[in-house]
Design an enzyme around this catalytic site. Structure first.
Site, short mmCIF file in Angstrom:
data_model
loop_
_atom_site.label_atom_id
_atom_site.label_comp_id
_atom_site.label_asym_id
_atom_site.label_seq_id
_atom_site.Cartn_x
_atom_site.Cartn_y
_atom_site.Cartn_z
N HIS A 19 0.86 -1.18 0.00
CA HIS A 19 0.00 0.00 0.00
C HIS A 19 0.90 1.23 0.00
O HIS A 19 2.13 1.11 0.02
CB HIS A 19 -1.00 -0.01 1.15
CG HIS A 19 -0.40 -0.11 2.52
ND1 HIS A 19 0.50 0.80 3.00
CD2 HIS A 19 -0.58 -1.03 3.51
CE1 HIS A 19 0.86 0.48 4.21
NE2 HIS A 19 0.23 -0.64 4.55
N HIS A 22 3.92 1.62 2.35
CA HIS A 22 5.18 0.95 2.01
C HIS A 22 5.94 1.80 0.99
O HIS A 22 7.16 1.94 1.05
CB HIS A 22 4.92 -0.44 1.42
CG HIS A 22 4.16 -1.35 2.33
ND1 HIS A 22 2.96 -1.93 1.98
CD2 HIS A 22 4.42 -1.76 3.59
CE1 HIS A 22 2.52 -2.66 2.99
NE2 HIS A 22 3.39 -2.58 3.99
N CYS A 127 1.81 -12.93 18.87
CA CYS A 127 0.94 -12.28 17.87
C CYS A 127 1.55 -12.47 16.50
O CYS A 127 2.67 -12.00 16.24
CB CYS A 127 0.78 -10.79 18.18
SG CYS A 127 -0.05 -9.94 16.80
N CYS A 144 -4.11 -7.93 20.62
CA CYS A 144 -3.04 -7.04 20.19
C CYS A 144 -3.69 -5.81 19.58
O CYS A 144 -4.47 -5.93 18.63
CB CYS A 144 -2.16 -7.74 19.16
SG CYS A 144 -1.13 -6.58 18.25
N HIS A 147 -3.24 -5.35 15.75
CA HIS A 147 -3.83 -6.31 14.80
C HIS A 147 -5.23 -6.77 15.18
O HIS A 147 -5.81 -7.60 14.48
CB HIS A 147 -2.88 -7.51 14.60
CG HIS A 147 -1.59 -7.08 13.96
ND1 HIS A 147 -0.47 -6.76 14.69
CD2 HIS A 147 -1.29 -6.84 12.67
CE1 HIS A 147 0.49 -6.38 13.87
NE2 HIS A 147 0.03 -6.41 12.64
N LYS A 300 -8.64 -2.66 4.99
CA LYS A 300 -9.52 -3.26 3.96
C LYS A 300 -10.97 -3.06 4.33
O LYS A 300 -11.81 -2.84 3.47
CB LYS A 300 -9.20 -4.75 3.84
CG LYS A 300 -7.95 -4.99 3.04
CD LYS A 300 -7.89 -6.41 2.50
CE LYS A 300 -6.54 -6.66 1.87
NZ LYS A 300 -5.85 -7.83 2.37
N1 MSP Z 1 9.01 -7.30 7.62
C1 MSP Z 1 8.97 -6.36 8.68
C2 MSP Z 1 10.23 -5.51 8.72
C3 MSP Z 1 11.51 -6.29 8.82
S1 MSP Z 1 12.87 -5.24 8.71
C4 MSP Z 1 14.17 -6.21 9.07
C5 MSP Z 1 7.77 -5.45 8.50
N2 MSP Z 1 7.21 -5.43 7.29
S2 MSP Z 1 5.95 -4.55 6.86
O1 MSP Z 1 5.71 -4.88 5.48
O2 MSP Z 1 4.88 -4.76 7.77
O3 MSP Z 1 6.37 -3.06 7.00
C6 MSP Z 1 7.48 -2.58 6.26
C7 MSP Z 1 7.67 -1.10 6.49
O4 MSP Z 1 6.52 -0.41 5.98
C8 MSP Z 1 7.81 -0.72 7.96
O5 MSP Z 1 8.90 0.15 8.15
C9 MSP Z 1 6.50 -0.03 8.26
O6 MSP Z 1 6.59 0.97 9.23
C10 MSP Z 1 6.18 0.57 6.92
N3 MSP Z 1 4.75 0.88 6.85
C11 MSP Z 1 3.71 0.02 6.91
N4 MSP Z 1 2.54 0.73 6.92
C12 MSP Z 1 2.83 2.06 6.89
C13 MSP Z 1 2.09 3.25 6.82
N5 MSP Z 1 0.77 3.25 6.84
N6 MSP Z 1 2.78 4.41 6.71
C14 MSP Z 1 4.14 4.46 6.64
N7 MSP Z 1 4.86 3.35 6.70
C15 MSP Z 1 4.26 2.16 6.92
O7 MSP Z 1 7.39 -4.78 9.44
#
Ligand code: MSP
Length: 509
Positions: A19, A22, A127, A144, A147, A300
């Site tokens: 999304h 990321h 979790c 949690c 989640h 979602k």
């Molecule tokens: N896989 C772990 C990270 C392992 S690092 C050794 C993880 N993955 S994640 O896909 O859930 O998140 C990846 C990154 O995306 C994280 O830094 C997280 O903060 C960022 N984001 C996820 N949702 C976000 C927003 N809504 N806004 C900004 N960043 C966000 O955690």
């Protein structure tokens, strides 16, 4: 030799579609990477996918797909995201790659040698959303809060990491390096957790319960805990544990860019792991906030999830990149909405940088024979404003992860240039035959536009390069210059043929 700069994003769980949250993380990293390259540094920029653990296993099962095939598909989507968003990463690591697995195992063995890994029976609340154990006090109504799901009771014999042994070394690190975690508020949060005391943590799962992970060296009944495996990606991608550690020697330690909810893993567990394995701790953990959409967390159920691949079908990528970097400060949460996007598009891009470029080039075409005019009288007020106010504000913003402030300074300058045109009315000067004055003004505006192009280069690289080309510059030659050179006044060559192009940001329909 050039100085080096290594930066990474978090690696994304290969279980769901990306999304825009990321994407913004990749973008923050990309802007910093491009800025550091502009400073003349040798930059290495890593992103990738996190492909082990219970969450991935469950998702693959739900999709009815074999695990490796499932993660291959999901990882490809993130690789495509990096391409579509013009992210300038040098490498993309996947934790199911052999180079990573072997490095993670080597790391484990080093930590074991340091006496930091031991086995014990354990019962805890796990979790899967967070991929971590929780204590009762982490839960709200037994669930949690991140989640909205009750953790499961896990009872097994696992390997543990002696995190408690790193209490003092971490306290020392936090004392010595106040900028180890950026921004200060995130540093303080972590410092407080640290001061409350750290417990040892479980770093493996039994293979019969979780068959999807990096095998623990010399124990085929266990796989590594996904975070212990995943964190090492930042060095396995540089060759840690392989026969060629040249990149590691050259680039580590680097800067890890992560979101606020995974700060704890990066600022406390990760440095302790590195100390245990005898590797340097990161230069900095740079922690960004969370993006919401229309003021709400993306979900979602609410139906407000923005897919970053779709949004760049709807709007030009450069406009999306600009919007996010202008609107959402790195160190805080920020919001996306279509209405705010259109406002900024129209105000800052179409009527701002796009219109200014068009105005300047049209006038040079019309009044100066399509070439950068010669200058007689230097406007020292303009130069002082640019060099003493705008560039310092821009640089402070870029250095401090405040890309929004850097852009704010740039747009202050754009507004100033627009105002100069309205005040001086070059069309009236031309009519009155004041050709030297018209030339002076347009020379200054052309040079000002070149400065603007340099400032926006890390954020909207294609636009910056279009402006440079329109000003008759050779992009590769400009790229070879240092930022210091690019910041000088009168870099633009008199007589350069200009080549006015299409509107940079046509109005949205
Ligand atoms: N896989 C772990 C990270 C392992 S690092 C050794 C993880 N993955 S994640 O896909 O859930 O998140 C990846 C990154 O995306 C994280 O830094 C997280 O903060 C960022 N984001 C996820 N949702 C976000 C927003 N809504 N806004 C900004 N960043 C966000 O955690």
């Amino acid at each position: 030799m050039k100085s080096t700069y290594y930066l990474t994003t978090a690696i994304y769980y290969a279980n769901a579609e990306p999304h825009i949250g990321h994407a913004i993380e990749m973008l923050y990293a990309d802007v910093m990477a491009r800025y550091q390259r502009l400073l003349g540094k040798d930059v290495y920029f890593l992103t990738g996918t996190d492909e082990h653990g219970q969450k991935i296993l469950e998702s693959a099962n739900a999709a009815g797909k074999p695990l490796q095939e499932f993660v291959n598909e999901k990882s490809a989507v993130y690789q495509n995201l990096a391409d579509q968003w013009n992210i300038s990463n040098n490498d993309f690591i996947r934790t199911t790659e052999q180079r990573h697995i072997q490095g993670a195992q080597k790391f484990w063995s080093e930590s074991l040698k340091s006496g930091d890994i031991y086995k014990k029976s354990y019962t805890g609340l796990y979790c899967y959303g967070c991929e971590s154990f929780k204590t009762e006090k982490d839960l709200v109504d037994g669930k949690c809060p991140d989640h909205n799901r009750a953790p499961e009771t896990v009872s097994e014999e696992n390997y543990f990491f002696r995190l408690s042994r790193y209490q003092e070394p971490l306290e020392f690190l936090f004392q010595e390096r106040k900028n180890f975690v950026y921004p200060e508020s995130r540093y303080n949060e972590m410092h407080n957790i640290l001061k409350a005391g750290l417990d040892d943590i479980s770093i493996s799962r039994t293979k019969d319960k979780l068959p999807w992970g990096v095998p623990v060296p010399a124990d085929d009944t266990q796989v590594m805990y996904v975070w212990f495996d995943a964190l090492t990606n930042y060095i396995t991608a540089l060759g840690y544990g392989s026969s060629n550690e040249k990149l590691l020697q050259k680039f580590w330690p680097g800067v890890n860019i992560v979101g606020k909810e995974i700060n704890r893993f990066h600022s406390l567990l990760w440095p302790a792991m590195l100390m245990s394995a005898g590797v340097d701790v990161p230069k900095q953990i740079a922690v960004h906030g969370w993006m919401t959409v229309d003021g709400q967390k993306m979900s979602k159920t609410i139906g407000n999830v923005i897919n970053p691949l779709e949004i760049v079908q709807q709007y030009p990528l450069e406009a999306v990149r600009f919007f996010l970097m202008r609107e959402i400060p790195f160190d805080n949460d920020g919001d996306f909405s279509h209405s705010k996007f259109s406002q900024r598009y129209t105000g800052d891009l179409a009527n701002g940088i796009g219109n200014l470029t068009n105005r300047i080039l049209t006038m040079i075409e019309k009044y100066c024979g399509n070439a950068v005019p010669a200058v007689e009288k230097i406007d020292s007020d303009l130069i002082n404003f640019l060099t003493k106010e705008i560039w310092p504000a821009y640089t402070a913003g870029m250095e401090g992860w405040r890309f929004d402030r850097a852009l704010e300074a740039t747009w202050k300058f754009i507004t100033h240039c627009d105002q100069m045109i309205s005040d001086k009315q070059p069309w009236a000067m031309a009519k009155a035959g004041k050709n030297a004055e018209v030339n002076d003004l347009l020379y200054h505006l052309a040079e000002a536009l070149r400065h603007i192009a340099v400032m926006v280069w890390p954020v909207i690289p294609e636009t910056a390069e279009k402006i440079m080309t329109q000003l008759g510059l050779n992009v590769a030659q400009e790229y070879a210059k240092s930022l210091n050179e690019l910041q000088q006044w009168v870099e633009l060559t008199v007589g350069n043929k200009i080549a006015k192009g299409e509107q940079l940001f046509p109005r949205l329909i």
